[in-house]
Scaffold this motif. Structure first.
Motif, PDB file in Angstrom:
ATOM      1  N   GLY A 178      77.591  64.912   5.747  1.00  0.00           N
ATOM      2  CA  GLY A 178      76.225  64.531   6.058  1.00  0.00           C
ATOM      3  C   GLY A 178      75.353  64.398   4.821  1.00  0.00           C
ATOM      4  O   GLY A 178      75.849  64.156   3.721  1.00  0.00           O
ATOM      5  N   MET A 179      74.075  64.596   4.979  1.00  0.00           N
ATOM      6  CA  MET A 179      73.095  64.310   3.924  1.00  0.00           C
ATOM      7  C   MET A 179      72.187  65.517   3.664  1.00  0.00           C
ATOM      8  O   MET A 179      71.939  66.298   4.567  1.00  0.00           O
ATOM      9  N   ALA A 180      71.652  65.591   2.483  1.00  0.00           N
ATOM     10  CA  ALA A 180      72.029  64.897   1.267  1.00  0.00           C
ATOM     11  C   ALA A 180      72.880  65.846   0.440  1.00  0.00           C
ATOM     12  O   ALA A 180      72.736  67.067   0.504  1.00  0.00           O
ATOM     13  N   ALA A 181      73.740  65.272  -0.386  1.00  0.00           N
ATOM     14  CA  ALA A 181      74.796  66.035  -1.041  1.00  0.00           C
ATOM     15  C   ALA A 181      74.294  67.221  -1.841  1.00  0.00           C
ATOM     16  O   ALA A 181      74.829  68.332  -1.725  1.00  0.00           O
ATOM     17  N   ASN A 182      73.296  66.999  -2.684  1.00  0.00           N
ATOM     18  CA  ASN A 182      72.838  68.052  -3.588  1.00  0.00           C
ATOM     19  C   ASN A 182      71.731  68.916  -3.008  1.00  0.00           C
ATOM     20  O   ASN A 182      71.246  69.832  -3.668  1.00  0.00           O
ATOM     21  N   LEU A 183      71.358  68.635  -1.770  1.00  0.00           N
ATOM     22  CA  LEU A 183      70.244  69.353  -1.153  1.00  0.00           C
ATOM     23  C   LEU A 183      70.734  70.106   0.078  1.00  0.00           C
ATOM     24  O   LEU A 183      71.226  71.226  -0.029  1.00  0.00           O
ATOM     25  N   ALA A 209      81.734  61.391   2.609  1.00  0.00           N
ATOM     26  CA  ALA A 209      80.910  61.378   3.815  1.00  0.00           C
ATOM     27  C   ALA A 209      79.590  62.065   3.529  1.00  0.00           C
ATOM     28  O   ALA A 209      78.967  62.686   4.389  1.00  0.00           O
ATOM     29  N   THR A 210      79.162  61.957   2.278  1.00  0.00           N
ATOM     30  CA  THR A 210      77.873  62.463   1.844  1.00  0.00           C
ATOM     31  C   THR A 210      77.385  61.599   0.690  1.00  0.00           C
ATOM     32  O   THR A 210      78.153  60.857   0.075  1.00  0.00           O
ATOM     33  N   ALA A 211      76.114  61.675   0.408  1.00  0.00           N
ATOM     34  CA  ALA A 211      75.504  60.908  -0.676  1.00  0.00           C
ATOM     35  C   ALA A 211      74.223  61.621  -1.069  1.00  0.00           C
ATOM     36  O   ALA A 211      73.842  62.619  -0.454  1.00  0.00           O
ATOM     37  N   ALA A 212      73.549  61.093  -2.098  1.00  0.00           N
ATOM     38  CA  ALA A 212      72.373  61.809  -2.597  1.00  0.00           C
ATOM     39  C   ALA A 212      71.421  60.860  -3.311  1.00  0.00           C
ATOM     40  O   ALA A 212      71.788  59.739  -3.675  1.00  0.00           O
ATOM     41  N   PRO A 213      70.198  61.335  -3.533  1.00  0.00           N
ATOM     42  CA  PRO A 213      69.236  60.524  -4.277  1.00  0.00           C
ATOM     43  C   PRO A 213      69.709  60.248  -5.704  1.00  0.00           C
ATOM     44  O   PRO A 213      70.330  61.100  -6.347  1.00  0.00           O
ATOM     45  N   GLN A 214      69.396  59.061  -6.175  1.00  0.00           N
ATOM     46  CA  GLN A 214      69.593  58.700  -7.573  1.00  0.00           C
ATOM     47  C   GLN A 214      68.212  58.437  -8.153  1.00  0.00           C
ATOM     48  O   GLN A 214      67.545  57.479  -7.781  1.00  0.00           O
ATOM     49  N   VAL A 215      67.783  59.297  -9.062  1.00  0.00           N
ATOM     50  CA  VAL A 215      66.421  59.251  -9.599  1.00  0.00           C
ATOM     51  C   VAL A 215      66.481  59.342 -11.119  1.00  0.00           C
ATOM     52  O   VAL A 215      67.543  59.643 -11.688  1.00  0.00           O
ATOM     53  N   HIS A 270      86.146  75.501  -0.476  1.00  0.00           N
ATOM     54  CA  HIS A 270      87.576  75.783  -0.394  1.00  0.00           C
ATOM     55  C   HIS A 270      88.412  74.519  -0.535  1.00  0.00           C
ATOM     56  O   HIS A 270      89.617  74.596  -0.759  1.00  0.00           O
ATOM     57  N   GLY A 271      87.762  73.383  -0.393  1.00  0.00           N
ATOM     58  CA  GLY A 271      88.431  72.107  -0.587  1.00  0.00           C
ATOM     59  C   GLY A 271      87.413  70.997  -0.685  1.00  0.00           C
ATOM     60  O   GLY A 271      86.328  71.079  -0.100  1.00  0.00           O
ATOM     61  N   LEU A 272      87.741  69.969  -1.436  1.00  0.00           N
ATOM     62  CA  LEU A 272      86.895  68.793  -1.588  1.00  0.00           C
ATOM     63  C   LEU A 272      87.769  67.598  -1.221  1.00  0.00           C
ATOM     64  O   LEU A 272      88.509  67.069  -2.044  1.00  0.00           O
ATOM     65  N   TRP A 273      87.687  67.210   0.052  1.00  0.00           N
ATOM     66  CA  TRP A 273      88.591  66.205   0.605  1.00  0.00           C
ATOM     67  C   TRP A 273      87.878  64.878   0.816  1.00  0.00           C
ATOM     68  O   TRP A 273      86.652  64.817   0.931  1.00  0.00           O
ATOM     69  N   THR A 274      88.681  63.826   0.910  1.00  0.00           N
ATOM     70  CA  THR A 274      88.166  62.532   1.335  1.00  0.00           C
ATOM     71  C   THR A 274      88.221  62.448   2.858  1.00  0.00           C
ATOM     72  O   THR A 274      88.912  63.247   3.519  1.00  0.00           O
ATOM     73  N   THR A 275      87.526  61.470   3.396  1.00  0.00           N
ATOM     74  CA  THR A 275      87.603  61.244   4.841  1.00  0.00           C
ATOM     75  C   THR A 275      89.038  60.990   5.269  1.00  0.00           C
ATOM     76  O   THR A 275      89.487  61.507   6.298  1.00  0.00           O
ATOM     77  N   ALA A 276      89.768  60.211   4.504  1.00  0.00           N
ATOM     78  CA  ALA A 276      91.167  59.910   4.844  1.00  0.00           C
ATOM     79  C   ALA A 276      92.002  61.183   4.923  1.00  0.00           C
ATOM     80  O   ALA A 276      92.853  61.315   5.818  1.00  0.00           O
ATOM     81  N   GLN A 277      91.784  62.115   4.022  1.00  0.00           N
ATOM     82  CA  GLN A 277      92.533  63.378   4.059  1.00  0.00           C
ATOM     83  C   GLN A 277      92.189  64.189   5.300  1.00  0.00           C
ATOM     84  O   GLN A 277      93.072  64.793   5.919  1.00  0.00           O
ATOM     85  N   VAL A 278      90.912  64.217   5.656  1.00  0.00           N
ATOM     86  CA  VAL A 278      90.507  64.945   6.863  1.00  0.00           C
ATOM     87  C   VAL A 278      91.117  64.296   8.096  1.00  0.00           C
ATOM     88  O   VAL A 278      91.653  64.990   8.974  1.00  0.00           O
ATOM     89  N   LEU A 279      91.063  62.976   8.179  1.00  0.00           N
ATOM     90  CA  LEU A 279      91.620  62.284   9.343  1.00  0.00           C
ATOM     91  C   LEU A 279      93.115  62.551   9.465  1.00  0.00           C
ATOM     92  O   LEU A 279      93.629  62.739  10.577  1.00  0.00           O
ATOM     93  N   GLU A 280      93.802  62.583   8.358  1.00  0.00           N
ATOM     94  CA  GLU A 280      95.239  62.868   8.384  1.00  0.00           C
ATOM     95  C   GLU A 280      95.509  64.245   8.979  1.00  0.00           C
ATOM     96  O   GLU A 280      96.430  64.423   9.797  1.00  0.00           O
ATOM     97  N   GLN A 281      94.701  65.222   8.576  1.00  0.00           N
ATOM     98  CA  GLN A 281      94.861  66.577   9.107  1.00  0.00           C
ATOM     99  C   GLN A 281      94.515  66.639  10.598  1.00  0.00           C
ATOM    100  O   GLN A 281      95.209  67.278  11.387  1.00  0.00           O
ATOM    101  N   LEU A 282      93.457  65.986  11.002  1.00  0.00           N
ATOM    102  CA  LEU A 282      93.024  66.031  12.389  1.00  0.00           C
ATOM    103  C   LEU A 282      94.005  65.299  13.310  1.00  0.00           C
ATOM    104  O   LEU A 282      94.213  65.715  14.454  1.00  0.00           O
TER     105      LEU A 282
END
Length: 239
Positions: free
Chosen positions: A173-178, A200-206, A224-236
């Motif tokens: 979700g949003m926003a990554a750094n907040l 599956a997250t993003a943040a302001p660029q200022v 505990h992990g920094l996964w891509t959407t594809a990795q999560v979908l594979e697990q699910l």
């Protein structure tokens, strides 16, 4: 032996740098997808923050990736939980706040007329993105009370997760750094295992910097992990 040599010999992970990889295994019997602020003001060109977050949202394909996560989580039968962000008229009377709080209040971000009144809510910046509504409004998704600044300390997210027997969180979700990073930090402190979905997250660029890149560094240290959407979908989809 130098300090640098000690670090390199003891902790260097060939694939991930100095920090070791955590041995994490997703257990669908105790996992939940937690999506923060899947709302128009963050994720749509119509949203008030689009000039700040639009490039990051587009580059990461966040809107489509979140929809994939919703669909796969529903198919897998795990809990889906939303931690939304709303501001009511009373919140605009706060006597102090940080720079981003000031900006959010100034631009009317996530504004609603009342906690009990949905007048003008449908399609507003505070509303959920329309493509997510079939998943969020299915009568099964848990929609928490709103968090008010960044973290879940002011809403019932942790209670809802505990009541569902959840101890592992797939966080997006949003926003990554907040809000995402603040939720990550609190959930880890509360004893949850947390995977952050990096695309599956993003943040302001200022001018001060790229919030997304800043968040990725901290995710690597904390999650505990920094996964891509594809990795999560594979697990699910494989369980």
């Amino acid at each position: 032996m130098s300090t640098d040599s000690n670090v390199n010999s003891l902790y260097r992970d060939p694939e991930n740098g100095v920090l070791p990889k955590v041995d994490f295994s997703l257990d669908l019997t105790r996992a939940a997808l937690v999506v923060i602020d899947p709302q128009v003001d963050f994720l749509s060109e119509k949203g008030v923050t689009w000039p700040l977050v639009g490039n990051s949202v587009t580059e990461n394909g966040v809107v489509g990736h979140l929809e994939q996560l919703f669909a796969a989580s529903k198919q897998a039968g795990i809990a889906v939980v939303i931690s939304p962000h709303y501001y009511y008229p009373c919140d605009h009377t706060w006597e102090h706040g940080g720079p981003l709080e000031k900006m959010m209040h100034d631009v009317g971000m996530f504004d609603r007329t009342s906690p009990l009144d949905l007048t003008g809510f449908d399609g507003s910046g505070a509303d959920f993105m329309p493509q997510y509504k079939p998943y969020i409004l299915d009568g099964k998704t848990i929609i928490c009370s709103p968090h008010k600044i960044y973290g879940p300390q002011t809403n019932d997210l942790t209670l809802q997760l505990r009541k569902q027997g959840v101890s592992q969180v797939i966080l997006a979700g949003m926003a990554a750094n907040l809000c995402v990073e603040s939720h990550l930090r609190d959930l880890v402190e509360q004893g949850f295992e947390v995977i952050v979905v990096r695309d599956a997250t993003a943040a302001p660029q200022v001018p001060e910097g790229d919030g997304y890149q800043a968040a990725l560094i901290n995710y690597r240290f904390i999650a505990h992990g920094l996964w891509t959407t594809a990795q999560v979908l594979e697990q699910l989809q494989s369980r």
